[in-house]
Design a protein around this motif. Structure first.
Motif, mmCIF file in Angstrom:
data_model
loop_
_atom_site.group_PDB
_atom_site.id
_atom_site.type_symbol
_atom_site.label_atom_id
_atom_site.label_comp_id
_atom_site.label_asym_id
_atom_site.label_seq_id
_atom_site.Cartn_x
_atom_site.Cartn_y
_atom_site.Cartn_z
ATOM 1 N N GLU A 284 0.773 -1.202 -0.051
ATOM 2 C CA GLU A 284 0.107 -0.104 0.161
ATOM 3 C C GLU A 284 0.962 1.267 -0.107
ATOM 4 O OE1 GLU A 284 -2.367 -0.358 3.435
ATOM 5 O OE2 GLU A 284 -3.744 -1.855 2.561
ATOM 6 N N LEU A 285 1.849 1.259 0.733
ATOM 7 C CA LEU A 285 2.689 2.467 0.980
ATOM 8 C C LEU A 285 4.066 2.488 0.675
ATOM 9 C CD1 LEU A 285 1.653 2.542 4.764
ATOM 10 C CD2 LEU A 285 0.375 3.786 2.907
ATOM 11 N N GLY A 286 4.613 1.426 0.086
ATOM 12 C CA GLY A 286 6.075 1.382 -0.295
ATOM 13 C C GLY A 286 6.938 1.029 0.813
ATOM 14 N N PRO A 287 8.292 0.909 0.471
ATOM 15 C CA PRO A 287 9.137 0.581 1.740
ATOM 16 C C PRO A 287 9.301 1.564 2.909
ATOM 17 C CG PRO A 287 10.178 0.058 -0.337
ATOM 18 C CD PRO A 287 8.764 0.957 -0.546
ATOM 19 N N GLU A 288 9.316 2.822 2.359
ATOM 20 C CA GLU A 288 9.318 4.153 3.358
ATOM 21 C C GLU A 288 7.975 4.276 4.077
ATOM 22 O OE1 GLU A 288 10.478 7.701 1.508
ATOM 23 O OE2 GLU A 288 12.878 7.001 1.269
ATOM 24 N N GLY A 289 6.882 3.964 3.622
ATOM 25 C CA GLY A 289 5.863 4.038 4.311
ATOM 26 C C GLY A 289 5.524 3.070 5.241
ATOM 27 N N ALA A 290 5.854 1.767 4.853
ATOM 28 C CA ALA A 290 5.620 0.587 5.463
ATOM 29 C C ALA A 290 6.562 0.581 6.974
ATOM 30 C CB ALA A 290 6.140 -0.772 4.755
ATOM 31 N N ALA A 291 7.926 1.147 6.512
ATOM 32 C CA ALA A 291 8.653 1.338 7.640
ATOM 33 C C ALA A 291 8.236 2.221 8.797
ATOM 34 C CB ALA A 291 10.281 1.803 7.246
ATOM 35 N N HIS A 292 7.534 3.482 8.269
ATOM 36 C CA HIS A 292 6.929 4.379 9.234
ATOM 37 C C HIS A 292 5.795 4.006 9.937
ATOM 38 C CE1 HIS A 292 5.986 8.422 10.567
ATOM 39 N NE2 HIS A 292 4.354 8.009 10.119
ATOM 40 N N ARG A 293 5.016 3.249 9.224
ATOM 41 C CA ARG A 293 3.907 2.434 10.000
ATOM 42 C C ARG A 293 4.205 1.316 10.857
ATOM 43 N NH1 ARG A 293 -1.417 1.231 8.082
ATOM 44 N NH2 ARG A 293 -1.076 3.255 6.922
ATOM 45 N N ALA A 294 5.279 0.664 10.441
ATOM 46 C CA ALA A 294 5.535 -0.410 11.388
ATOM 47 C C ALA A 294 6.228 0.031 12.719
ATOM 48 C CB ALA A 294 6.660 -1.391 10.702
ATOM 49 N N LEU A 295 7.348 0.983 12.538
ATOM 50 C CA LEU A 295 7.924 1.600 13.634
ATOM 51 C C LEU A 295 6.985 2.367 14.763
ATOM 52 C CD1 LEU A 295 11.240 3.128 12.538
ATOM 53 C CD2 LEU A 295 10.689 1.229 13.815
ATOM 54 N N GLN A 296 5.736 2.888 14.002
ATOM 55 C CA GLN A 296 4.982 3.575 14.936
ATOM 56 C C GLN A 296 4.312 2.782 15.703
ATOM 57 O OE1 GLN A 296 1.392 5.306 12.774
ATOM 58 N NE2 GLN A 296 1.452 6.963 13.687
ATOM 59 N N GLN A 297 3.737 1.662 14.947
ATOM 60 C CA GLN A 297 2.804 0.743 15.792
ATOM 61 C C GLN A 297 3.596 -0.050 16.837
ATOM 62 O OE1 GLN A 297 -0.014 -1.440 13.793
ATOM 63 N NE2 GLN A 297 -0.662 0.237 12.297
ATOM 64 N N VAL A 298 4.986 -0.325 16.467
ATOM 65 C CA VAL A 298 5.850 -1.132 17.316
ATOM 66 C C VAL A 298 6.077 -0.368 18.576
ATOM 67 C CG1 VAL A 298 8.129 -2.093 17.663
ATOM 68 C CG2 VAL A 298 6.926 -2.848 15.758
ATOM 69 N N MET A 299 6.397 0.761 18.557
ATOM 70 C CA MET A 299 6.640 1.613 19.546
ATOM 71 C C MET A 299 5.427 1.825 20.322
ATOM 72 S SD MET A 299 9.880 2.100 19.140
ATOM 73 C CE MET A 299 10.380 3.280 20.506
ATOM 74 N N GLN A 300 4.173 1.862 19.763
ATOM 75 C CA GLN A 300 2.904 2.095 20.634
ATOM 76 C C GLN A 300 2.721 0.917 21.332
ATOM 77 O OE1 GLN A 300 1.035 5.138 21.052
ATOM 78 N NE2 GLN A 300 0.388 3.901 22.553
ATOM 79 N N ARG A 301 2.934 -0.033 20.644
ATOM 80 C CA ARG A 301 2.707 -1.569 21.326
ATOM 81 C C ARG A 301 3.547 -1.619 22.563
ATOM 82 N NH1 ARG A 301 1.496 -7.006 19.964
ATOM 83 N NH2 ARG A 301 -0.227 -6.112 18.467
ATOM 84 N N LEU A 302 4.741 -1.209 22.567
ATOM 85 C CA LEU A 302 6.028 -1.598 23.725
ATOM 86 C C LEU A 302 5.495 -0.691 24.690
ATOM 87 C CD1 LEU A 302 9.197 -1.588 21.492
ATOM 88 C CD2 LEU A 302 7.853 -3.651 22.577
ATOM 89 N N ARG A 303 4.997 0.604 24.406
ATOM 90 C CA ARG A 303 4.723 1.385 25.523
ATOM 91 C C ARG A 303 3.474 1.155 26.191
ATOM 92 N NH1 ARG A 303 5.740 6.736 21.659
ATOM 93 N NH2 ARG A 303 8.390 6.801 22.049
ATOM 94 N N ASP A 304 2.397 0.517 25.542
ATOM 95 C CA ASP A 304 1.147 0.018 25.696
ATOM 96 C C ASP A 304 1.623 -1.342 27.003
ATOM 97 O OD1 ASP A 304 -0.067 1.707 24.677
ATOM 98 O OD2 ASP A 304 -0.736 0.352 23.192
ATOM 99 N N LYS A 305 2.670 -2.063 26.578
ATOM 100 C CA LYS A 305 2.979 -3.220 27.465
ATOM 101 C C LYS A 305 4.124 -2.804 28.466
ATOM 102 C CE LYS A 305 0.670 -6.341 24.786
ATOM 103 N NZ LYS A 305 -0.462 -7.187 25.658
ATOM 104 N N LYS A 306 4.134 -1.272 28.632
ATOM 105 C CA LYS A 306 5.299 -0.980 29.590
ATOM 106 C C LYS A 306 6.553 -1.729 29.491
ATOM 107 C CE LYS A 306 1.633 0.664 31.711
ATOM 108 N NZ LYS A 306 1.466 2.190 31.514
#
Length: 802
Positions: A284-306
């Motif tokens: 959907e977003l290309g390599p840069e867009g995929a990386a941005h989406r992945a990092l955003q969601q990974v960091m949010q998940r880690l913060r949610d999990k403390k």
């Protein structure tokens, strides 16, 4: 002669999906042939309904002992899906060209779109990939694939790379017999398409298949006839069922909603690509867009999990990924670059397991929590949904109708009264759904055994998103809930061959679900399984469950069920064979061993009663005289375990009044057996006696008198050794019978003025009898040792008090 355009792909690869779509739109072929189940061609329109991806074609075959199911999943970034869409867009004749997924060629595959899938032929391909990873200094086959193909190169270069890669991957390997059969089928479709008038006039043919098959198809198709291939029908082997009735053959294909979690290689699916959510973002977003989406969601998940995930950590991940990409020759960071950067920046401690993206299959224990969460984010939680009107197997409607008829909603908790007819019917429905492993139907409380006597069970009901797919897939077992649950249960019972525990549990489930009738072939298999059980202790609980259901299962519809009669008759005979030889009994097997004796005794007693009552139905075909003979030999066998000798004698004592012509046993025989026992195992023999004949012995004054003399004859040391097993033996007596025995003992000692509780109650602050005996034994040993040194001290009993 024109050649077909064969595009070898890796399944679920965004790069391959783009290449396929571009080729079709550029070439505008007359025929687009896709690796997929050919039996679904008449229903291709179902794939063009407005589904939410991912979805899958579920193909199944169920007949007698044969049951096989396989999935052909599609995501938006799957090359096969793009071929379907682009082919229709350009007006091509779109066909699936592979064997149906129920075919024997797929007998060891759960997913059509696995990579090589044949272990005996994988090593050559794996060796080639290992050589490439070493040459390119890349870790893991997925990182290798990204390095070679997902780096954004143009379509011409990508096509050349893919062709070279797959030619070397396959080489001259003929493949397994299953792959050969599939490739012959696909090559026949190519030969047919190449002979069509439009193609003869110059229109191209485009083929989309797994890259492993591409070189073989290019070699095979010219030598095959140009006739339209016929889709094969199932060939079901003749089974014992055929002697009873024509076997029911169910096969077909249906669309089911799928999930990214099921598609993920790290959940166990041998798909072409892992981390489906990440590759969907790439699509959907290309390599840069995929990386941005992945990092955003990974960091949010880690913060949610403390878990540690600061802004500084995020900056460190960016810097590491950019550096790794330059080091590895990537124009932009790829998936493996970002994952390696996450591990380097966020994991502070030593790793106990390899990085999960460097191998295939489920993540290994010890993987760092940060990496577990990152991989879960990249897998995604997207669930597919079928469009309204998508055809579904009859079972789906049948289940909905049955739930409505019984006033059941799959929501919240439902408490059922098993003695109420309506609730019992609801219980059967829910147990049948549980047999089909339907998600959202969980029995959270209730008796384990169908004849336990408890009257309440509680179900926790829901409709998780996996439920629709599971119900469609369960349609392979039958068209209605009763037939599907029975077929699934029969399949489970077949897999219990030689294991009596799962067999008994399966029959208990049959009782809960109201499924008393099973196929004739399965009855013979159950009979054989019972006859092959190697342990007597495994037979006892199973026979007890089955006999209770046979005699008292009217409410469950299991009374006198043929499956129970067959299993009990075979189990009775086998249990007597296993009981005959002398054998030690492990402490953990004591209860099961006694349950075996008890089950045999109940069966013998019921058969004798049925023979006396002419109005009763035909009794079980077992030999009570043989059981009595085995028990008599066991009781007299000095080499047998004391527990088993006592139980055998107890069985004959309890049945003595039912078999007048048999040698009579009485209390004197019991006391003779106990007097022959060493002190440590005296209680073991008594346990067997009381477990099997407590009603007979506890009411006999001669038994109380004999036990009193036996205990008084023990010295202090033997009393200490005998007490634990004696205490365990008397635990078989209910409180009322224990009190009656205590009254008899008090009468023997002229102490009838005392209550029976003087012997049965534990008094606070007073030492237990065995503790007093142990203290007395220790005292005697100390005095004896002092006497050996010439120091003669009086016993505490005779010492004068000042």
């Amino acid at each position: 002669m024109n050649a077909p355009h064969i595009v070898g792909v890796r399944h679920h690869s965004p790069a391959c999906a783009r290449l396929v779509a571009e080729r079709i739109r550029a070439l505008r072929p007359a025929h687009v042939l896709i690796e997929g189940p050919a039996d679904f061609n008449a229903r291709l329109e179902e794939l063009y309904l407005p589904h939410r991806l991912p979805v899958a074609i579920y193909s199944y075959l169920s007949a007698g002992e044969t049951h096989h199911g396989s999935w052909s999943p599609f995501a938006e970034h799957s090359p096969e899906w793009q071929a379907l869409q682009a082919g229709r867009e350009v007006g091509a004749d779109v066909r699936f060209i592979d064997l149906p997924a129920w075919h024997d060629a797929f007998s060891r595959m759960e997913n059509r779109y696995a990579d090589v899938a044949d272990t005996q032929h994988e090593e050559r391909a794996a060796a080639y990939e290992r050589a490439l990873t070493e040459q390119l200094s890349v870790q893991g086959r997925d990182a290798l694939w990204d390095h070679l193909f997902e780096d954004g190169c143009d379509s011409a270069e990508l096509a050349q790379r893919l062709s070279t890669y797959f030619e070397h991957l396959r080489g001259e390997d003929p493949g397994s017999l299953g792959n050969q059969a599939r490739e012959t089928m696909m090559a026949r479709w190519i030969a047919w398409a190449m002979a069509q008038p439009a193609v003869q006039a110059g229109a191209p043919v485009l083929v989309v298949c797994g890259g492993y098959h591409a070189p073989a198809l290019a070699r095979l198709w010219p030598g095959l006839p140009a006739l339209l291939p016929e889709t094969p029908e199932p060939e079901v082997e003749d089974t014992p069922d055929a002697r009873d009735q024509d076997p029911v053959v169910r096969y077909g294909s249906y669309l089911v909603p799928y999930t990214f979690k099921r598609l993920d290689a790290f959940a166990g699916y041998a798909s072409g690509m892992p981390s489906p959510a990440y590759y969907q973002w790439m699509w959907e977003l290309g390599p840069e867009g995929a990386a941005h989406r992945a990092l955003q969601q990974v960091m949010q998940r880690l913060r949610d999990k403390k878990l540690p995930a600061s802004t500084a950590d995020l900056m460190a991940v960016h810097l590491r990924a950019q550096g790794l990409a330059r080091l590895r020759g990537h124009e932009k960071p790829l998936r493996s670059d970002w994952l390696d950067a996450l591990a380097g920046a966020l994991v502070k401690e030593a790793l106990d397991a390899p990085l999960p993206w460097t191998y295939r299959g489920p993540m290994r224990p010890g993987t760092a929590p940060v990496l577990v969460q990152a991989m879960d984010v990249l897998a995604g939680d997207i669930a597919g949904q079928l469009a309204d009107g998508t055809p579904q197997p009859p079972l789906v409607k049948a289940v909905r109708d049955e739930l409505a008829a019984h006033g059941l909603e799959l929501r919240g908790q439902r408490k059922l009264d098993l003695l109420d007819a309506a609730d019992r019917a609801r219980s059967r429905v829910l147990h049948r759904l549980a047999l089909l492993r339907l998600p959202g139907v969980v029995r959270s409380q209730g008796p384990k055994l169908a004849m336990s006597g408890e009257r309440t069970e509680v179900w926790t009901l829901g409709q998780p998103f996996e439920q629709q797919a599971a119900l469609i897939e369960a349609g392979a077992w039958g068209a209605n809930l009763h037939d599907a649950a029975r077929a699934r249960l029969e399949d489970e019972l077949r897999h219990a061959k030689g294991r009596i525990g799962p067999l008994a549990e399966g029959l208990n489930q049959a009782a809960w679900a109201g499924l008393p009738a099973l196929s004739g072939a399965l009855l013979r298999e159950l009979q054989q399984a019972m006859a092959q059980e190697p342990r007597f202790e495994a037979m006892g609980p199973a026979l007890a469950v089955m006999h209770t259901l046979l005699r008292h299962g009217q409410l469950l519809g299991m009374a006198d069920a043929p499956v129970l009669r067959v299993a009990i008759e075979a189990g009775f005979d086998r249990a007597l064979w296993l009981l005959e030889p002398p054998a030690a009994i492990a402490p953990s097997d004591i209860d099961a061993h006694l349950q075996g004796h008890l089950a045999l005794r109940r069966i013998v007693a019921d058969v004798l009663a049925d023979r006396e009552d002419a109005a009763q139905a035909e009794p079980l075909e077992v030999e009570p005289a043989r059981a009595l003979a085995v028990w008599q030999r066991k009781a007299a066998d000095a080499g047998a375990a004391p527990l088993s000798r006592g139980a055998a004698l107890g069985a004959t004592l309890s049945l003595a009044h039912r078999v007048p012509q048999a040698p009579q046993a009485g209390v004197a025989d019991a006391m003779q057996l106990l007097h022959a026992m060493p002190a440590p195992v005296l209680g073991d023999a008594l346990t067997g006696l009381l477990a099997l004949a407590r009603e007979t012995l506890s009411s006999e004054p001669a038994f109380a008198a004999g036990m009193d003399r036996t205990v008084q004859a023990l010295d202090n040391a033997d009393f200490v050794r005998a007490m634990p097993s004696l205490r365990a033996a008397f635990a078989w007596l209910p409180p009322q019978e224990r009190g009656r025995l205590a009254d008899q003992v008090l009468a023997l000692h002229d102490a009838t003025h005392l209550s029976g509780r003087a012997l049965t109650a534990r008094h606070e602050g007073e030492a237990a009898p065995e503790a007093l005996a142990a203290a007395r034994a220790a005292e005697d040993a100390a005095i004896a040792r002092l006497a050996g040194w010439g120091l003669n001290l009086p016993s505490l009993e005779t010492e004068e008090q000042p």
